[in-house]
Design a protein around this motif. Sequence first.
Motif, PDB file in Angstrom:
ATOM      1  N   TYR A  86       1.062   3.984  -3.007  1.00 28.33           N
ATOM      2  CA  TYR A  86       0.740   5.368  -2.646  1.00 28.33           C
ATOM      3  C   TYR A  86       1.829   6.322  -3.127  1.00 28.33           C
ATOM      4  O   TYR A  86       1.552   7.340  -3.768  1.00 28.33           O
ATOM      5  CB  TYR A  86       0.569   5.432  -1.130  1.00 28.33           C
TER       6      TYR A  86
ATOM      7  N   TYR B 174      -3.253   5.677   2.347  1.00 32.71           N
ATOM      8  CA  TYR B 174      -3.138   4.226   2.309  1.00 32.71           C
ATOM      9  C   TYR B 174      -3.306   3.673   3.708  1.00 32.71           C
ATOM     10  O   TYR B 174      -3.168   4.380   4.699  1.00 32.71           O
ATOM     11  CB  TYR B 174      -1.810   3.764   1.701  1.00 32.71           C
TER      12      TYR B 174
ATOM     13  N   ALA C 185       0.823  -1.211   0.000  1.00 34.43           N
ATOM     14  CA  ALA C 185       0.000   0.000   0.000  1.00 34.43           C
ATOM     15  C   ALA C 185       0.857   1.261   0.000  1.00 34.43           C
ATOM     16  O   ALA C 185       0.606   2.196  -0.761  1.00 34.43           O
ATOM     17  CB  ALA C 185      -0.936   0.007   1.210  1.00 34.43           C
ATOM     18  N   GLN C 186       1.883   1.306   0.850  1.00 36.11           N
ATOM     19  CA  GLN C 186       2.746   2.484   0.898  1.00 36.11           C
ATOM     20  C   GLN C 186       3.492   2.656  -0.414  1.00 36.11           C
ATOM     21  O   GLN C 186       3.614   3.771  -0.923  1.00 36.11           O
ATOM     22  CB  GLN C 186       3.747   2.389   2.054  1.00 36.11           C
TER      23      GLN C 186
ATOM     24  N   VAL D  95      -4.615  -2.922  -3.434  1.00 33.36           N
ATOM     25  CA  VAL D  95      -3.520  -2.677  -4.371  1.00 33.36           C
ATOM     26  C   VAL D  95      -3.525  -3.654  -5.544  1.00 33.36           C
ATOM     27  O   VAL D  95      -3.054  -3.322  -6.629  1.00 33.36           O
ATOM     28  CB  VAL D  95      -2.133  -2.678  -3.686  1.00 33.36           C
TER      29      VAL D  95
ATOM     30  N   VAL E  78      -5.336   1.357  -0.704  1.00 38.20           N
ATOM     31  CA  VAL E  78      -5.098   2.739  -1.125  1.00 38.20           C
ATOM     32  C   VAL E  78      -6.471   3.395  -1.198  1.00 38.20           C
ATOM     33  O   VAL E  78      -7.438   2.783  -1.650  1.00 38.20           O
ATOM     34  CB  VAL E  78      -4.395   2.806  -2.501  1.00 38.20           C
TER      35      VAL E  78
ATOM     36  N   ASP F  84      -1.979   0.256   5.616  1.00 37.99           N
ATOM     37  CA  ASP F  84      -1.160  -0.951   5.501  1.00 37.99           C
ATOM     38  C   ASP F  84      -1.983  -2.192   5.836  1.00 37.99           C
ATOM     39  O   ASP F  84      -2.859  -2.126   6.692  1.00 37.99           O
ATOM     40  CB  ASP F  84       0.034  -0.877   6.468  1.00 37.99           C
TER      41      ASP F  84
END
Length: 159
Positions: free
Chosen positions: A58, A97, A54-55, A121, A103, A99
């Motif tokens: 993002y 986002y 996710a990060q 994602v 997102v 974790d």
Amino acid sequence: MTKDTMSIDTSAELLENDILPMIREVHTDPDVPCASQGDMPKALAEPVAKKSPAQWAYERIIMYIQNFEKQLDNDHEVGMGLAGGNTGVIRIEGLGYYDPDIVTYYGTSEAGAKTQLIQHVSQLNVTLIASPKHIDQPEPKRIGFRLAAGLERSEDVTT
């Protein structure tokens, strides 16, 4: 490789593995700016292995939004179209986002309704669209530049 053999990476290979994946873009018009041109924010230079999917998604979405906004005139802002469903175009007003794999996009629909898209994602699919800014708004809002500023900080990019 069998259990009896061991693979040893060189320092250069370890460094290269932390930097991958690479970005590459080719356009028919050589004057179109690519997201890979210019200085990359500090957050994108960090090892991918330390980030959740996710990060990592993002941070890369931010770079694409900012690059898209660089190509817009003063009468347009970035919006996004979504594949599947009847959502239409959303004016992007925020991005986040959760974790390890979510997102989310915040914005306003063409009808003026407050909108939030929550996306896994693995289903990431967004079309960036040049949307006319509001008539009563003197300057377009550039969310990409604000989001990218967060990628320059050493702490959490969402704060």
